[in-house]
Write an enzyme that holds these catalytic residues in place. Structure first.
Site, short mmCIF file in Angstrom:
data_model
loop_
_atom_site.label_atom_id
_atom_site.label_comp_id
_atom_site.label_asym_id
_atom_site.label_seq_id
_atom_site.Cartn_x
_atom_site.Cartn_y
_atom_site.Cartn_z
N LYS A 1 0.83 -1.22 0.00
CA LYS A 1 0.00 0.00 0.00
C LYS A 1 0.87 1.27 0.00
O LYS A 1 0.64 2.17 -0.78
CB LYS A 1 -0.93 0.03 1.24
CG LYS A 1 -1.87 -1.15 1.32
CD LYS A 1 -2.78 -1.05 2.53
CE LYS A 1 -2.09 -1.12 3.88
NZ LYS A 1 -1.44 -2.40 4.18
N ARG B 1 -10.11 0.99 7.69
CA ARG B 1 -9.57 -0.28 8.18
C ARG B 1 -10.65 -1.11 8.84
O ARG B 1 -10.40 -2.26 9.21
CB ARG B 1 -8.51 0.10 9.21
CG ARG B 1 -7.54 -0.94 9.54
CD ARG B 1 -6.38 -0.82 8.65
NE ARG B 1 -5.17 -1.33 9.17
CZ ARG B 1 -3.98 -0.89 8.79
NH1 ARG B 1 -3.87 0.09 7.95
NH2 ARG B 1 -2.91 -1.45 9.25
N ARG C 1 11.88 -5.56 5.51
CA ARG C 1 11.60 -4.14 5.23
C ARG C 1 12.43 -3.22 6.14
O ARG C 1 12.59 -3.49 7.32
CB ARG C 1 10.11 -3.84 5.44
CG ARG C 1 9.82 -2.35 5.34
CD ARG C 1 8.36 -2.06 5.28
NE ARG C 1 7.65 -2.49 6.47
CZ ARG C 1 6.33 -2.40 6.60
NH1 ARG C 1 5.60 -1.93 5.61
NH2 ARG C 1 5.75 -2.80 7.70
N ARG D 1 10.69 -1.05 11.58
CA ARG D 1 9.51 -0.63 12.34
C ARG D 1 9.32 -1.52 13.58
O ARG D 1 9.56 -2.72 13.52
CB ARG D 1 8.26 -0.73 11.46
CG ARG D 1 7.94 0.59 10.78
CD ARG D 1 6.85 0.49 9.77
NE ARG D 1 5.64 -0.21 10.15
CZ ARG D 1 4.57 -0.31 9.38
NH1 ARG D 1 4.56 0.27 8.18
NH2 ARG D 1 3.51 -0.97 9.76
N ARG E 1 -1.06 -8.75 13.06
CA ARG E 1 -1.60 -7.79 12.09
C ARG E 1 -2.34 -8.52 10.97
O ARG E 1 -3.38 -8.07 10.50
CB ARG E 1 -0.46 -6.92 11.53
CG ARG E 1 -0.02 -5.84 12.51
CD ARG E 1 1.41 -5.38 12.26
NE ARG E 1 1.65 -4.81 10.97
CZ ARG E 1 2.85 -4.76 10.37
NH1 ARG E 1 3.91 -5.26 10.98
NH2 ARG E 1 2.97 -4.22 9.19
#
Ligand code: G5P
Ligand code: MG
Length: 212
Positions: free
Chosen positions: A13, A88, A122, A152, A163
């Protein structure tokens, strides 16, 4: 153009939103980034967000909607925006529909195996929030602004799994809500391959209708 990008954690996204933002001159609004900024500033909102994000749970709907309302009233949103990570929940989608009309909803498809592979590799820029993958970017600093690259706090295997679970529980009613508008984008090997059909679609729409 008012655009929503729906998709699981790690579906791309943020990456696709940035490409749309650059090509079509629309602000990229990531609710995840907005919350992480509040956490970094140490605000009351940030304190609430930290506890929830670190465990992979959603931030409260009513507070989230207020933040988004305020953001889209800013001048840079007068010709539209790209939402990344919002709405969401079904409630957020219903409330958004009361505030504004969305033009396009893209659903980014990805497998669970690929999510884990992507998110465990990431890194993000601590300054400008640019997103990289260690498999194809090996420097320690951001190529756009020179900022330090960090992992993160919610990119641990345990939180990634949570998640994904939250996404599975919340996404079906949102997809149903936008069923007449959804444009599915199939998984591709690279961001540019993934983005190509989105870009082509939006270019055609701009040719047909102008940038709305
Ligand atoms: P976020 O910040 O919205 P997530 O979990 O929804 O977080 P995330 O992890 O930011 O989504 P993404 O943006 O979908 O993933 O993906 P990305 O960062 O662009 O890409 C992931 C990796 O894959 C990167 O390394 C990238 O380089 C690589 N990649 C991208 N595209 C491709 C491709 O095509 N091919 C390949 N090979 N690689 C690619 O939300 C965080 C938290 O904030 C709260 C929640 O607690 C949430 O958990 N939150 C909200 N709470 C309530 N309501 C809301 N609306 C909320 N929004 C956020
Ligand atoms: Mg993101």
């Amino acid at each position: 153009m008012k655009i929503i990008l729906l998709g699981a954690p790690g579906s791309g996204k943020g990456t696709i939103a940035e490409l749309i933002s650059n090509d079509f001159g629309l602000p990229h609004i990531s609710t995840g980034v907005l919350l992480r900024e509040e956490i970094a500033k140490g605000t009351e909102t940030g304190k609430i967000a930290k506890k929830l994000l670190d465990k992979g749970n959603l931030f409260p709907d009513d507070l989230m909607i207020e933040i988004v309302k305020e953001r889209i009233q800013q001048k840079d949103c007068k010709n539209g925006f790209v939402f990344d990570g919002f709405p969401r929940t079904l409630f957020q989608a219903q409330q958004l529909a009361k505030i504004t009309k969305i033009d396009y909803v893209f659903l980014l498809k990805i497998t669970e195996k690929e999510i884990v592979a992507r998110l465990t590799n990431r890194v993000v820029c601590s300054k400008c929030k640019a997103v990289y993958n260690k498999n194809n970017y090996t420097k320690n600093t951001c190529e756009k602004c020179g900022g330090e690259l960090i992992i993160r706090d919610d990119d641990t295997l345990e939180v990634i799994k949570k998640r994904i679970e939250v996404y599975k529980a919340e996404s079906a009613p949102i997809i149903q809500f936008y069923q007449n508008q959804i444009i599915e984008v199939e998984f591709a090997k690279t961001p540019s391959q993934f983005y190509a059909p989105v870009r082509a679609f939006l270019k055609k729409e701009v040719e047909k209708h102008g940038s709305k």
